[in-house]
Scaffold this active site. Structure first.
Site, PDB file in Angstrom:
ATOM      1  N   GLY A  36       0.718  -1.228   0.011  1.00 22.05           N
ATOM      2  CA  GLY A  36       0.160  -0.022  -0.075  1.00 22.05           C
ATOM      3  C   GLY A  36       0.643   1.258   0.124  1.00 22.05           C
ATOM      4  O   GLY A  36       0.566   2.129   0.660  1.00 22.05           O
ATOM      5  N   ILE A  39      -1.107   4.230  -0.914  1.00 26.08           N
ATOM      6  CA  ILE A  39      -2.011   4.972  -0.008  1.00 26.08           C
ATOM      7  C   ILE A  39      -1.480   5.693   0.967  1.00 26.08           C
ATOM      8  O   ILE A  39      -1.698   6.477   1.384  1.00 26.08           O
ATOM      9  CB  ILE A  39      -2.663   3.644   0.760  1.00 26.08           C
ATOM     10  N   ASP A 168      14.800  -5.462  -6.120  1.00 30.06           N
ATOM     11  CA  ASP A 168      14.576  -5.726  -7.567  1.00 30.06           C
ATOM     12  C   ASP A 168      15.490  -5.438  -8.425  1.00 30.06           C
ATOM     13  O   ASP A 168      15.984  -4.331  -8.487  1.00 30.06           O
ATOM     14  CB  ASP A 168      13.080  -5.247  -8.205  1.00 30.06           C
ATOM     15  N   ILE A 169      15.816  -6.336  -9.336  1.00 28.31           N
ATOM     16  CA  ILE A 169      16.816  -5.767 -10.479  1.00 28.31           C
ATOM     17  C   ILE A 169      16.405  -4.571 -11.315  1.00 28.31           C
ATOM     18  O   ILE A 169      17.006  -3.582 -11.470  1.00 28.31           O
ATOM     19  CB  ILE A 169      17.262  -6.920 -11.627  1.00 28.31           C
ATOM     20  N   GLU A 170      15.098  -4.578 -11.729  1.00 27.95           N
ATOM     21  CA  GLU A 170      14.294  -3.516 -12.490  1.00 27.95           C
ATOM     22  C   GLU A 170      14.505  -2.184 -11.748  1.00 27.95           C
ATOM     23  O   GLU A 170      14.458  -1.065 -12.487  1.00 27.95           O
ATOM     24  CB  GLU A 170      12.957  -3.857 -12.766  1.00 27.95           C
ATOM     25  N   CYS A 402     -19.116   2.760 -20.522  1.00 32.11           N
ATOM     26  CA  CYS A 402     -18.415   2.448 -21.909  1.00 32.11           C
ATOM     27  C   CYS A 402     -18.939   1.287 -22.457  1.00 32.11           C
ATOM     28  O   CYS A 402     -20.062   1.466 -23.113  1.00 32.11           O
ATOM     29  CB  CYS A 402     -16.872   2.493 -21.600  1.00 32.11           C
ATOM     30  N   GLN A 406     -22.781   0.571 -24.437  1.00 29.02           N
ATOM     31  CA  GLN A 406     -22.751  -0.002 -25.826  1.00 29.02           C
ATOM     32  C   GLN A 406     -23.574  -1.066 -25.780  1.00 29.02           C
ATOM     33  O   GLN A 406     -24.523  -1.387 -26.766  1.00 29.02           O
ATOM     34  CB  GLN A 406     -21.349  -0.431 -26.437  1.00 29.02           C
ATOM     35  N   ARG A 483     -12.615   2.713 -28.470  1.00 30.85           N
ATOM     36  CA  ARG A 483     -12.606   2.887 -29.805  1.00 30.85           C
ATOM     37  C   ARG A 483     -13.735   2.832 -30.510  1.00 30.85           C
ATOM     38  O   ARG A 483     -13.958   3.353 -31.716  1.00 30.85           O
ATOM     39  CB  ARG A 483     -11.537   1.745 -30.394  1.00 30.85           C
ATOM     40  N   HIS A 528     -16.050   7.536 -19.096  1.00 33.70           N
ATOM     41  CA  HIS A 528     -15.591   6.994 -17.662  1.00 33.70           C
ATOM     42  C   HIS A 528     -15.836   7.938 -16.580  1.00 33.70           C
ATOM     43  O   HIS A 528     -14.866   8.359 -16.059  1.00 33.70           O
ATOM     44  CB  HIS A 528     -14.030   6.300 -17.565  1.00 33.70           C
ATOM     45  N   GLU A 530     -16.315   7.243 -13.647  1.00 36.29           N
ATOM     46  CA  GLU A 530     -15.681   6.933 -12.259  1.00 36.29           C
ATOM     47  C   GLU A 530     -14.208   7.333 -11.936  1.00 36.29           C
ATOM     48  O   GLU A 530     -13.355   7.298 -10.898  1.00 36.29           O
ATOM     49  CB  GLU A 530     -15.418   5.182 -12.467  1.00 36.29           C
TER      50      GLU A 530
END
Ligand code: GLN
Length: 559
Positions: A36, A39, A168-170, A402, A406, A483, A528, A530
């Site tokens: 978190g 948050i 982490d490596i990243e 959305c 439709q 789209r 959207h 939200e």
């Protein structure tokens, strides 16, 4: 005189001082993911904002995707979209919901985006024959982006959340960039908050600090020493334990912050206030003269959230419902709208693939309202259409977002207009009634990343409609990610048969809202909504939808 003014108007002092230079807080995570961080970062930001500072948050993610737009919700949860059309990490949603201010394209950066910029520059010859390396070229680009929002003069504090877990490596280049920034900046302009886990071993009846010690050591090995350690824990930390963590991790005991599990994420800012997180940060950054935190609205919201007077059950129909994060903003919008209605909103998951004509009544008859979620692709759409039909015919409050909108159009085309094969060309390319069709500007697009109709667009609302009474306005702006669109070739047929296009894009005429006037509450929106609901500004369609669900429940209970 000047001293007098500064003494009594500290925010003036703050602004004059900080306009010169923004300060930076980096939030890292250790031990495990899902602690978190978002948050905690948002809660700290909220507290600093409540004390009169201008705060923003950004997130740096270590993965190689240029943005999360191409990621499946199973991989990454919801993709949050900003006003300026960036497809971003869902934590940006939390930032906006907490701070009530919009984020932007600059607020979410991935390793992919960093490398893309550096490689493009290399192709342009911008490095003048130099070997392009992680240090300094990648780290320089990371640092440039970390400082970008601070250069606008709009913010006093920039909080940067580093995605991933230390070790982490990243994430190494990001941590290295933080190390360099700490080295380059005056001490009081930059700090690091490290979030870790203190696990409770029930067999030993003990909280364990070792994983935290290790994660702080790991971070230190990478050259970054945290100023504050926030400890996620299921049990309260006593003073002795805090001292132990402080000693082993080389921070002051008051810089060890307890973050107990909360019943709502919206309680976390108040928990952090009690723990004094904001004060420690303000001291470290040498910000003086801050105001007492103004959290009246926030506390009012929490009161309503905690003590609801009624309860409604809303069915959420989607195909990723087993995954909480896939519909994060929708669920949070219900929390905001529920509090506004002093009503607990229980959202129950209904898997669209399991709905059939035979079981639809059994699955939906106990609901007070039905929301059909956004989505992509064929899977589960027939179930959604069947559910919309049930809502339309049985006066069940309906809200389609959305793809959900439709589906409402397709259902109406099939069952009211009598076009049995009405469909979206997303599902059936050669349907004879393409009531939902690919937008013209999408027809030649083949690349998937960042190519949808994205971000905020204006919408003009017809007066006297449900949408108009909800928004109490004729001109609004909402965010998009799609789209396909309502096919305007059929607009007159739909309108004559009773499905009203009550909101349209003023420039293109694209239908943004449809509604049924002869129904207690039936609305579908192409955008959207939200994505714009916040604690202090709950989204109006959600608020009215919950109200309609409450009325529906009252009516049903009276029978
Ligand atoms: N798949 C639909 C489209 O692209 C709906 C998208 C959505 O629900 N976000 O138009």
């Amino acid at each position: 005189m000047l001293i007098f003014i500064f003494l009594f108007f500290p925010s003036l002092y703050l602004n004059t001082k900080i306009m010169i230079m923004a300060k930076y807080i980096f939030v890292t995570g250790g031990v495990t993911s899902s602690l978190g961080k978002g948050i905690i970062a948002a809660s700290l930001a909220k507290l600093l904002q409540a004390r009169g500072l201008r705060v923003t948050i950004q997130k740096f993610d270590p993965y190689i995707n240029v943005d999360p737009g191409t990621l499946n919700p199973y991989e990454h949860g919801e993709c949050f979209v900003t006003d300026d059309g960036a497809e971003t990490d869902l934590d940006l949603g939390h930032y906006e919901r907490f701070l009530n201010t919009p984020t932007s394209q600059a607020s979410n950066v991935t390793t992919g985006r960093i490398y893309q910029t550096v490689i493009n520059k290399e192709r342009e010859g911008a490095y003048l024959g130099k070997t392009v390396q992680v240090i300094p070229h990648i780290t320089d680009e990371i640092k440039r982006r970390m400082l970008l929002l601070g250069k606008e003069g709009k913010y006093d504090i920039i909080i940067t959340e580093l995605g991933g877990t230390v070790g982490d490596i990243e994430s190494l280049p990001f941590v290295e960039a933080v190390r360099q920034l700490q080295w380059e900046m005056p001490e009081e302009d930059c700090m690091v908050v490290h979030l870790t886990l203190i696990p409770y071993l029930s067999a030993a009846k003990e909280l364990k600090t070792k994983p935290t010690q290790h994660s702080v050591r790991l971070l230190s090995q990478e050259g970054v020493h945290p100023d504050v350690i926030v400890c996620r824990t299921e049990q309260p930390l006593n003073n002795e334990l805090k001292k132990k963590i402080a000693l082993f991790c080389n921070v002051k005991p008051n810089a060890v912050i307890e973050a107990m599990d909360a019943s709502s994420i919206y309680e976390v800012p108040l928990m952090m206030l009690q723990e004094g997180l904001d004060i420690i940060v303000l001291k470290k950054l040498q910000i003086n003269g801050y105001a007492a935190p103004e959290l009246t609205k926030w506390r009012e919201f929490l009161d309503k959230l905690k003590y609801p007077k009624t309860k409604v059950t809303i069915g959420l129909i989607g195909k990723y419902i087993e995954l909480q994060d896939a519909y994060k903003s929708i669920l949070e919008s219900f929390v905001h709208a529920g509090a506004m209605n002093e009503c607990k909103v229980k959202v129950v998951d209904v898997h669209s693939e399991t709905i059939t004509e035979d079981n639809v009544a059994e699955k939906l008859s106990k609901l007070d309202g039905l929301l059909v979620a956004p989505g992509f692709g064929n899977r589960g759409v027939e179930g959604k259409i069947t559910a919309v039909k049930y809502a339309r015919e049985n006066n069940l409050p309906f809200f389609g977002i959305c793809l959900g909108m439709q589906m409402a159009v397709i259902e109406f085309g099939r069952n009211v207009l009598g076009w049995a094969d009405a469909n979206s060309t997303e599902m059936v390319k050669d349907t004879t009634h393409p009531v939902i069709d690919l937008m013209d500007e999408q027809k030649d697009i083949t690349a998937k990343g960042g190519t949808m109709r994205l971000g905020a667009y204006p919408c003009h609302i017809k007066e006297g409609t449900l949408a108009h009474s909800i928004y109490e306005a004729t001109d609004i702006s909402e965010r998009h990610r799609h789209r396909w669109e309502f096919n305007n070739k059929y607009i007159a047929d739909f309108e004559k048969a009773g499905l009203i296009p009550s909101g349209k894009n003023p420039a293109s005429g694209l239908v943004e809202i449809v509604e049924l006037p002869n129904h207690p509450f039936f609305i579908g929106v192409q955008y959207h909504p939200e994505l714009k609901s916040t604690v202090e500004n709950p989204q109006p369609i959600f608020v009215h939808f919950v109200k309609a669900a409450k009325e529906n429940k009252k009516k049903r209970d009276a029978v």
